[in-house]
Design a protein around this motif. Sequence first.
Motif, PDB file in Angstrom:
ATOM      1  N   LEU A  30       0.813  -1.211   0.000  1.00 38.08           N
ATOM      2  CA  LEU A  30       0.000   0.000   0.000  1.00 38.08           C
ATOM      3  C   LEU A  30       0.850   1.266   0.000  1.00 38.08           C
ATOM      4  O   LEU A  30       0.312   2.366  -0.100  1.00 38.08           O
ATOM      5  CB  LEU A  30      -0.947   0.006   1.198  1.00 38.08           C
ATOM      6  CG  LEU A  30      -2.070  -1.019   1.154  1.00 38.08           C
ATOM      7  CD1 LEU A  30      -2.860  -1.001   2.459  1.00 38.08           C
ATOM      8  CD2 LEU A  30      -2.991  -0.760  -0.024  1.00 38.08           C
ATOM      9  N   GLY A  31       2.165   1.108   0.146  1.00 43.30           N
ATOM     10  CA  GLY A  31       3.057   2.254   0.027  1.00 43.30           C
ATOM     11  C   GLY A  31       3.575   2.838   1.317  1.00 43.30           C
ATOM     12  O   GLY A  31       4.203   3.890   1.290  1.00 43.30           O
ATOM     13  N   LEU A  32       3.330   2.202   2.450  1.00 51.67           N
ATOM     14  CA  LEU A  32       3.888   2.706   3.704  1.00 51.67           C
ATOM     15  C   LEU A  32       5.398   2.499   3.700  1.00 51.67           C
ATOM     16  O   LEU A  32       5.902   1.528   3.137  1.00 51.67           O
ATOM     17  CB  LEU A  32       3.259   1.998   4.896  1.00 51.67           C
ATOM     18  CG  LEU A  32       1.995   2.643   5.461  1.00 51.67           C
ATOM     19  CD1 LEU A  32       0.858   2.459   4.493  1.00 51.67           C
ATOM     20  CD2 LEU A  32       1.663   2.062   6.792  1.00 51.67           C
ATOM     21  N   ARG A  33       6.100   3.408   4.342  1.00 52.82           N
ATOM     22  CA  ARG A  33       7.558   3.298   4.361  1.00 52.82           C
ATOM     23  C   ARG A  33       7.993   2.239   5.359  1.00 52.82           C
ATOM     24  O   ARG A  33       7.385   2.078   6.428  1.00 52.82           O
ATOM     25  CB  ARG A  33       8.210   4.633   4.665  1.00 52.82           C
ATOM     26  CG  ARG A  33       7.954   5.184   6.029  1.00 52.82           C
ATOM     27  CD  ARG A  33       8.677   6.516   6.235  1.00 52.82           C
ATOM     28  NE  ARG A  33       8.279   7.118   7.486  1.00 52.82           N
ATOM     29  CZ  ARG A  33       8.805   6.813   8.659  1.00 52.82           C
ATOM     30  NH1 ARG A  33       9.755   5.923   8.746  1.00 52.82           N
ATOM     31  NH2 ARG A  33       8.377   7.407   9.767  1.00 52.82           N
ATOM     32  N   PRO A  34       9.024   1.489   5.014  1.00 54.77           N
ATOM     33  CA  PRO A  34       9.526   0.444   5.924  1.00 54.77           C
ATOM     34  C   PRO A  34      10.067   1.036   7.221  1.00 54.77           C
ATOM     35  O   PRO A  34      10.587   2.141   7.246  1.00 54.77           O
ATOM     36  CB  PRO A  34      10.638  -0.229   5.135  1.00 54.77           C
ATOM     37  CG  PRO A  34      10.446   0.196   3.729  1.00 54.77           C
ATOM     38  CD  PRO A  34       9.732   1.518   3.756  1.00 54.77           C
ATOM     39  N   GLY A  35       9.965   0.244   8.270  1.00 54.93           N
ATOM     40  CA  GLY A  35      10.529   0.625   9.555  1.00 54.93           C
ATOM     41  C   GLY A  35      11.719  -0.265   9.862  1.00 54.93           C
ATOM     42  O   GLY A  35      12.333  -0.854   8.961  1.00 54.93           O
ATOM     43  N   ASN A  36      12.056  -0.384  11.119  1.00 59.79           N
ATOM     44  CA  ASN A  36      13.191  -1.213  11.517  1.00 59.79           C
ATOM     45  C   ASN A  36      12.854  -2.704  11.550  1.00 59.79           C
ATOM     46  O   ASN A  36      13.687  -3.541  11.212  1.00 59.79           O
ATOM     47  CB  ASN A  36      13.697  -0.783  12.891  1.00 59.79           C
ATOM     48  CG  ASN A  36      14.289   0.605  12.843  1.00 59.79           C
ATOM     49  OD1 ASN A  36      14.816   1.014  11.827  1.00 59.79           O
ATOM     50  ND2 ASN A  36      14.168   1.336  13.942  1.00 59.79           N
TER      51      ASN A  36
END
Length: 66
Positions: free
Chosen positions: A58-64
Amino acid sequence: MSIDRAVLVFAGFMVLVSLVLTHTVSPHFVWLTAFVGLNLIQSAFTGFCPAAIVMKRLGLRPGNAF
């Protein structure tokens, strides 16, 4: 919002929804709460989370974590 935070928000939302459904519709919805909890535990150990995969698409930015 990162995928990590979105997964936490989604899990919390699902727990609250399942508790409301357990109280108002059927006691069997408590299994949804158990499923969400078990999924959180397994994703902590394996790093695999189906919700994170969907959120990434859906386009959310990756986290850790994801």
